[in-house]
Each structure stands twice: as C-alpha cells, then as structure tokens.
Write an enzyme that holds these catalytic residues in place. Structure first.
Site, mmCIF file in Angstrom:
data_model
loop_
_atom_site.group_PDB
_atom_site.id
_atom_site.type_symbol
_atom_site.label_atom_id
_atom_site.label_comp_id
_atom_site.label_asym_id
_atom_site.label_seq_id
_atom_site.Cartn_x
_atom_site.Cartn_y
_atom_site.Cartn_z
ATOM 1 N N ASP A 1 -5.333 -28.649 -11.423
ATOM 2 C CA ASP A 1 -5.471 -27.352 -11.380
ATOM 3 C C ASP A 1 -6.217 -26.990 -12.655
ATOM 4 O OD1 ASP A 1 -5.254 -24.473 -10.866
ATOM 5 O OD2 ASP A 1 -3.428 -24.576 -9.976
ATOM 6 N N ILE B 1 -10.314 -22.030 -5.167
ATOM 7 C CA ILE B 1 -10.492 -23.248 -4.192
ATOM 8 C C ILE B 1 -10.806 -24.629 -5.140
ATOM 9 C CG2 ILE B 1 -11.866 -24.490 -2.152
ATOM 10 C CD1 ILE B 1 -12.336 -21.699 -0.942
#
Length: 311
Positions: free
Chosen positions: A294, A287
């Site tokens: 990312d 998450i």
C-alpha cells in the site's frame, strides 16, 4: 492546534497553501523531529476538482504524529524556479513553527525541485526524498522534445496541448504561479538533467542503477519508485501511464513515466514497487494493486525511518 497554527500563519501573512495540516500526535510512529513538506510533480496541484494530489497521505502521516505541510509550486517550470518557490514557502513554515529545518518529499518533477532546495539551502533542509523523481531524465521527455525540435507542426501542436493542460490545472486548482510548460518538459530530458546534476550533485549515483551519497553537505537523501506502468484495470489513470510506457525500449522497466534506475537518489528504499507513476502518490483515490504494498504504508514507514535517523 491546527486552528491556532492557521491563525498564526494568517497573522504572519503566510499563504493558505503553506499552512500545517497536522493534529495532535497519537502513537508517535511518524513523529519526525522536523516537519514533512510534500512537493508535487509536473502538472501537479494540491487539490483539483475535489481530488487531492497526495490522496490520504498527509492524514495518514498525521495520525501517528507527523507535522505535514502540502505546498504548491508552478505546475510547469524549471526545477530551479520551482525550487525557489519551495524555499520561500519553507521559510514561511519555519517562521510559523519555530522549526530549524524540514524534510522534503518530492514526487516526479518534485524530485529535482526538492534537490535544488536542498542544494542551495542546506541550512533549512534536513532531508530530501525523491519518489520516482526524474533525477537522470526520462525517455518520455527526450522523445517529445526531439519530435518538437524536428517538426514545427508537432512542436506547435505539442506546445498548444501542454500549455492548455498546464493553464487548466493552474486555474482549476487556484495556483497563480508562473508557468513554462515546454521548458518544464525540456528540463526533464537526459541532456538537461546532466547539466542540472553537475550543479546539484547531492545524492546522485555515479553508477547506472546504484545508490548515491546518503548524506551530502549535511542533507540526507532517500528515494523509492515503482516499476510497472499498470496495476489495476479499474483505474482509469492506468491508461495514461500505459500510453507513456510505450516510449520506453522493450524490456526496460518503468512506471509509465520514469525508468526506476534513473530515479535513484541517495539511499534507495526500493525501486521495484508494484506501482505506477500515479499509484506512488496513492492516485486515483487510492486505487492500487491490493495484493502488493500500500502506498500509504510506504510513506508511514519512511516517516518512521526519518524519525529514527533523528530527522
């Protein structure tokens, strides 16, 4: 390949925690010259109640050719003690693989831990990468130790609390290495970090928020860090980083545990990622802010950086 390496490791009496997780290279983008070894931070583990500390990071690096090892050290102890445990397991990895050196990547307290290994055994360490490492201490540790030293009541309660968590993590993760919970926190204070850095100066910047030596005594140094305590409200771990972010003075950037400037080491990849201290290792279960970088991409790019540097 993995089964063969596991069998070889067991034949040599090497612990399961130091067994490679790598598969056959595919694209070669992350195929570094030397194996990558991941070292967890404070209260860290390999796997705890089904959750990997380095969630999907080893697999992501393996997919494109990296040989990756996840090792465990004492979840609380001095960086020197943890660093000796790293060295012992690195020697096991080298014995299995035939590699000459490894690339260490340490998160949080894994920063000074891996730096110690690089400092005392530069012959077997090709690079040290610090991910939000407590390289110049953290105000969180400063405050907790100050409160503990000035209040017997708080000190006793803090020792009981942190010891309980440390022993639970050790038991639940199957890690039987020696623990020193309060000493571990004390080692992350600004005062203790100054002493540690004097003994192990590789990569430490001379300025408040600059870069350090890219190479010191033959070891390359890199770092990156996040700079926000919360990213997505749906992540329950944000409550932890948000709470500890209150220890920092108003206006001081932090990832919930560390001021990114104090985490700088060697070549600073970035110290302003939109990640908190746990997002940096892809927790909880990946998450993170979907509109920002990312964490897995950061690790892949860094493996390629190491590859291009001949490491």
């Amino acid at each position: 390949m993995k089964k063969t390496m596991l069998a070889t490791a067991l034949a040599l009496g090497i612990s399961a925690e130091a067994v490679a997780m790598s598969d056959t290279p595919e694209t070669g983008y992350t195929e570094t010259r030397y194996p990558i070894v991941l070292v967890h931070g404070f209260l860290g583990f390999d796997q705890l109640v089904g959750v990997d500390y380095w969630y999907k990071i080893p697999e992501t690096l393996q997919e494109d050719g990296a040989e990756v090892y996840v090792i465990t050290v004492s979840n609380t102890n001095f960086p020197e003690v943890r660093g000796e445990q790293v060295i012992e397991q690195v020697e096991e990895i080298l014995a299995v693989t035939g590699a000459e050196k490894v690339n260490l990547i340490g998160h949080s307290h894994g920063g000074p831990t891996t730096r110690y290994a690089g400092s005392v055994r530069p012959d077997i360490i090709a690079s040290v990468t610090s991910v939000s490492g407590v390289n110049k201490g953290t105000v969180v540790a400063d405050t907790l130790i100050e409160w503990s030293d000035n209040s017997e009541l708080f000190g006793n309660a803090f020792e009981l609390f942190i010891s309980g968590i440390s022993h639970f993590v050790a038991l639940a993760s199957g890690n039987d290495k020696e623990l020193a919970p309060v000493d571990s926190v004390r080692s992350m204070t600004t005062e203790a970090s100054l002493v540690f850095n004097a003994a192990h100066p590789g990569g430490i910047p001379d300025t408040a928020c600059g870069e350090g030596d890219y190479e010191y005594n033959g070891v390359r140094y890199y770092s990156w860090a996040g700079a926000v305590p919360t990213t997505r409200g749906v992540d329950p771990l944000d409550l932890i980083t948000l709470t500890f972010s209150q220890f920092f003075p108003e206006g001081v950037a932090n990832d919930g545990f560390v001021d990114p400037c104090t985490s700088n080491l060697g070549m600073v990849v970035r110290n302003d990622f939109v990640m908190n201290h746990l997002d940096e290792v892809n927790q909880l279960l990946g998450i993170h802010d979907l509109q920002e970088t990312d964490p897995l991409a950061v690790f892949r790019t860094h493996a390629n950086r190491l590859k291009n540097a001949g490491l």
